[in-house]
Design an enzyme around this catalytic site. Sequence first.
Site, PDB file in Angstrom:
ATOM      1  N   ASN A  87     -51.091  34.609 -13.913  1.00  0.00           N
ATOM      2  CA  ASN A  87     -51.389  33.568 -12.932  1.00  0.00           C
ATOM      3  C   ASN A  87     -50.885  32.190 -13.344  1.00  0.00           C
ATOM      4  O   ASN A  87     -50.517  31.384 -12.495  1.00  0.00           O
ATOM      5  CB  ASN A  87     -52.910  33.513 -12.715  1.00  0.00           C
ATOM      6  CG  ASN A  87     -53.363  32.224 -12.077  1.00  0.00           C
ATOM      7  OD1 ASN A  87     -53.163  31.990 -10.884  1.00  0.00           O
ATOM      8  ND2 ASN A  87     -53.964  31.347 -12.880  1.00  0.00           N
ATOM      9  N   TYR A 154     -38.824  25.490  -9.793  1.00  0.00           N
ATOM     10  CA  TYR A 154     -39.906  26.349  -9.310  1.00  0.00           C
ATOM     11  C   TYR A 154     -39.373  27.498  -8.450  1.00  0.00           C
ATOM     12  O   TYR A 154     -39.758  28.656  -8.641  1.00  0.00           O
ATOM     13  CB  TYR A 154     -40.904  25.502  -8.523  1.00  0.00           C
ATOM     14  CG  TYR A 154     -42.179  26.220  -8.158  1.00  0.00           C
ATOM     15  CD1 TYR A 154     -43.115  26.556  -9.128  1.00  0.00           C
ATOM     16  CD2 TYR A 154     -42.460  26.546  -6.832  1.00  0.00           C
ATOM     17  CE1 TYR A 154     -44.291  27.202  -8.798  1.00  0.00           C
ATOM     18  CE2 TYR A 154     -43.644  27.195  -6.490  1.00  0.00           C
ATOM     19  CZ  TYR A 154     -44.555  27.518  -7.476  1.00  0.00           C
ATOM     20  OH  TYR A 154     -45.724  28.169  -7.145  1.00  0.00           O
ATOM     21  N   LYS A 158     -39.693  31.495  -9.719  1.00  0.00           N
ATOM     22  CA  LYS A 158     -40.454  32.446  -8.903  1.00  0.00           C
ATOM     23  C   LYS A 158     -39.550  33.547  -8.350  1.00  0.00           C
ATOM     24  O   LYS A 158     -39.967  34.707  -8.244  1.00  0.00           O
ATOM     25  CB  LYS A 158     -41.177  31.714  -7.766  1.00  0.00           C
ATOM     26  CG  LYS A 158     -42.325  30.835  -8.240  1.00  0.00           C
ATOM     27  CD  LYS A 158     -43.342  31.629  -9.059  1.00  0.00           C
ATOM     28  CE  LYS A 158     -44.511  30.775  -9.506  1.00  0.00           C
ATOM     29  NZ  LYS A 158     -45.470  31.547 -10.340  1.00  0.00           N
ATOM     30  N   THR A 191     -55.737  23.508  -5.003  1.00  0.00           N
ATOM     31  CA  THR A 191     -55.699  23.559  -6.462  1.00  0.00           C
ATOM     32  C   THR A 191     -55.131  22.272  -7.037  1.00  0.00           C
ATOM     33  O   THR A 191     -54.610  21.416  -6.315  1.00  0.00           O
ATOM     34  CB  THR A 191     -54.818  24.728  -6.941  1.00  0.00           C
ATOM     35  OG1 THR A 191     -53.472  24.497  -6.499  1.00  0.00           O
ATOM     36  CG2 THR A 191     -55.315  26.061  -6.389  1.00  0.00           C
TER      37      THR A 191
END
Length: 251
Positions: A87, A154, A158, A191
Amino acid sequence: MKYAIVTGSSKGLGESIAQLFLESDVHVIGLSRTANDHLAAIAKENHMMFKHISCDLGNSQILDQTCHEISKTIFTEETTAIYLINNAGVVEPIEQSLNIKTDELVRHVHVNTIAPMAITNYFLGKATEKGVPLITANITSGAAESPVSGWSAYCSTKASINMYTKTAALEQQELKTDNKVIAFNPGIMDTGMQEKIRSSSVSEFSRVETFKGYKEQDLLKDTDHIGGVLVDIVTDENIKNGKIYNVKNYL
């Protein structure tokens, strides 16, 4: 007896996933730079074990040592299944590619790509050796498939995790093991990562106003809800090896 290894367990989605496992009779090993007293309390309340291991996933030299330490705890004669949830991740640097410093890029790739691959590789080997099924979920993003200005690092890391997931799963199928490797796209959640995104300037991240709108319009999902979807997926006996799961198909 079942165990779960959750990286980035100190807050956000990782904390929610760890708590849900503890409430589902699964012992948890949490990897993060900071401890989480709340999870320790949840474990005690449910008569389960929660062990925090301090680990900087940006330091690849300590990964094997950390994995070895975890193995001594989770591989017992009573162990029937292990869940690995990769995670932990970072979104920084949020910046146009031509302005990104090499050291920032290296750390980003270490945390988002090298660490989850290295940890998964280690436990795939150990689980196969011990004859214990390992179910791995790599947290991915829609950015893996769609370029976003300011997110070159990013998006790239990913995308690499998605391909690694598919490749590792194919290998396990060919080897005829009971191990499964999937990826999970949790969508946009409330978050700390979202806070960092909203603090970007327009010059760094052209879509910053859109992300501010997600918060203002209450469109960010609760991590407990999203974590519940993931735990249901990885504990389902019909989990599909190599699949890139998307939370939007479950909400």
